[in-house]
Scaffold this active site. Structure first.
Site, mmCIF file in Angstrom:
data_model
loop_
_atom_site.group_PDB
_atom_site.id
_atom_site.type_symbol
_atom_site.label_atom_id
_atom_site.label_comp_id
_atom_site.label_asym_id
_atom_site.label_seq_id
_atom_site.Cartn_x
_atom_site.Cartn_y
_atom_site.Cartn_z
ATOM 1 N N GLY A 9 38.210 35.169 36.151
ATOM 2 C CA GLY A 9 37.744 34.246 37.138
ATOM 3 C C GLY A 9 36.520 33.580 36.722
ATOM 4 N N ASN A 12 31.853 30.720 40.187
ATOM 5 C CA ASN A 12 30.469 30.641 40.177
ATOM 6 C C ASN A 12 30.143 32.170 39.696
ATOM 7 O OD1 ASN A 12 30.035 28.333 40.866
ATOM 8 N ND2 ASN A 12 29.618 28.816 42.947
ATOM 9 N N ARG A 82 34.067 34.550 49.828
ATOM 10 C CA ARG A 82 33.932 34.437 51.608
ATOM 11 C C ARG A 82 33.149 33.200 51.673
ATOM 12 N NH1 ARG A 82 30.322 38.321 54.999
ATOM 13 N NH2 ARG A 82 28.958 38.241 53.186
ATOM 14 N N VAL A 118 34.363 43.159 41.131
ATOM 15 C CA VAL A 118 33.578 42.567 42.096
ATOM 16 C C VAL A 118 34.088 41.905 43.283
ATOM 17 C CG1 VAL A 118 31.596 40.679 41.609
ATOM 18 C CG2 VAL A 118 32.203 42.154 39.696
ATOM 19 N N ASN A 120 35.964 40.900 46.766
ATOM 20 C CA ASN A 120 35.664 41.506 47.937
ATOM 21 C C ASN A 120 37.279 41.533 48.608
ATOM 22 O OD1 ASN A 120 33.024 42.110 48.373
ATOM 23 N ND2 ASN A 120 32.371 39.920 48.104
ATOM 24 N N HIS A 175 30.368 47.979 50.850
ATOM 25 C CA HIS A 175 29.579 46.767 50.527
ATOM 26 C C HIS A 175 29.883 45.742 51.779
ATOM 27 C CE1 HIS A 175 27.747 43.634 48.497
ATOM 28 N NE2 HIS A 175 28.748 42.989 48.416
#
Length: 308
Positions: A9, A12, A82, A118, A120, A175
């Site tokens: 990925g 950012n 998100r 990492v 979500n 999380h």
């Protein structure tokens, strides 16, 4: 021979993680993405920064998983970010497909790697990667608690005007909004937080920690956090590659610890070259255990929806 880390990925989070890894001269870095040109361009840009930073690592970008072969660690950041008004649950099914796919492709070329997830919703994606990879549970770990604890530490340090080096914080559970910050196990220069701050200040910090990611999303409107997440990822990769045996709050697969069985959840672990070397169990009060149970139930609801 330097270790090799693949970052899946090139958005950012992934690109900032790759840059931090290169700047720290921790490993050779491969940045991979499905959009041709993006990882290649960003990877070349980072490589050209190395003479300035004094880092002798190799950085490259690719769309071909063959170029990631032999990675010691694979960091999975791929997935939809998100956006404002989007819950972590909204991301579930799409990111399940993405994480399953990239995990299988990465494992084909780096079967001995440790996976740091990492994407979500984090805890459910850790479990997704665990199932898709077929790896032992020790070699699949999620980045969540390091970030959540860092946010709590930053808020505490600002509140009492001390160095962040003096502050330690502990956050358990999923999380998301059901995470479990533990003021009783958080300290300022070794002094337990309840002995250092008012109950009102602690409650305010706990609530802000729970909503930390959403606060940033609300400001950015079209994206989510990446500076703090990437720093947290690098701390985990550093602990793994250097076999530090560092105790960090991470998402790990539990089989009875904390009364949770068959679920990936945020707990303190000993992180070293073989991955999650031990789950550290601390004694919780009935209220803390109840909060952790609620957090686990929220994560289990997600894993059941995607069948992992």
């Amino acid at each position: 021979m330097r270790p090799k880390v693949t970052v899946v990925g090139a958005g950012n989070v992934g690109a900032t993680t790759a840059q931090r890894l290169a700047d720290a001269e921790l490993c050779d870095v491969v940045l991979i993405d499905i959009i041709d040109g993006i990882p290649q361009g960003k990877g070349l840009d980072m490589l050209e920064a190395c003479p300035v930073t004094g880092s002798d690592v190799q950085v490259s970008g690719t769309c071909d998983y063959a170029d990631t072969a032999g990675s010691d660690v694979v960091v999975i950041t791929a997935g939809l970010p998100r956006k404002a008004g989007m819950s972590r649950d909204d991301l579930l099914r799409k990111n399940y497909q993405i994480v399953s796919s990239v995990t299988r492709q990465a494992m084909e070329h780096s079967p001995d790697a440790i996976l740091v997830v990492v994407s979500n919703p984090l805890d459910a994606m850790v479990q997704t990667a665990l199932r898709a990879s077929g790896l032992p549970k020790a070699r699949v770990v999620g980045m969540a608690g390091v970030l959540d604890s860092a946010r709590m530490r930053a808020f505490i340090a600002a509140e009492v005007n001390v160095s962040v080096d003096n502050v330690h914080a502990f956050v358990l559970g999923g999380h998301g909004d059901d995470m479990v910050p533990l003021p009783r196990y958080s300290t300022v220069a070794g002094i337990p937080l309840p002995d250092f701050m008012s109950e009102e200040a602690i409650a305010r910090i706990v609530e802000r920690t729970r909503k930390g990611g959403g606060e940033i999303v609300a400001y950015l409107k079209t994206g989510s956090a990446y500076y703090a997440p990437s720093a947290a990822i690098v701390e985990m990769v550093d602990a793994i590659l250097k076999d530090k045996k560092k105790i960090l709050p991470c998402t790990a697969y539990l089989e009875g610890e904390y009364g949770v069985d068959g679920l990936s959840l945020g707990v303190p672990v000993k992180l070293g070259r073989s991955g999650v070397e031990e789950v550290i169990e601390i004694k919780l009060t009935p209220d803390e255990q109840a909060a952790l149970d609620r957090s686990a139930a929220a994560v289990r609801e997600l894993t059941e929806k995607i069948g992992v």
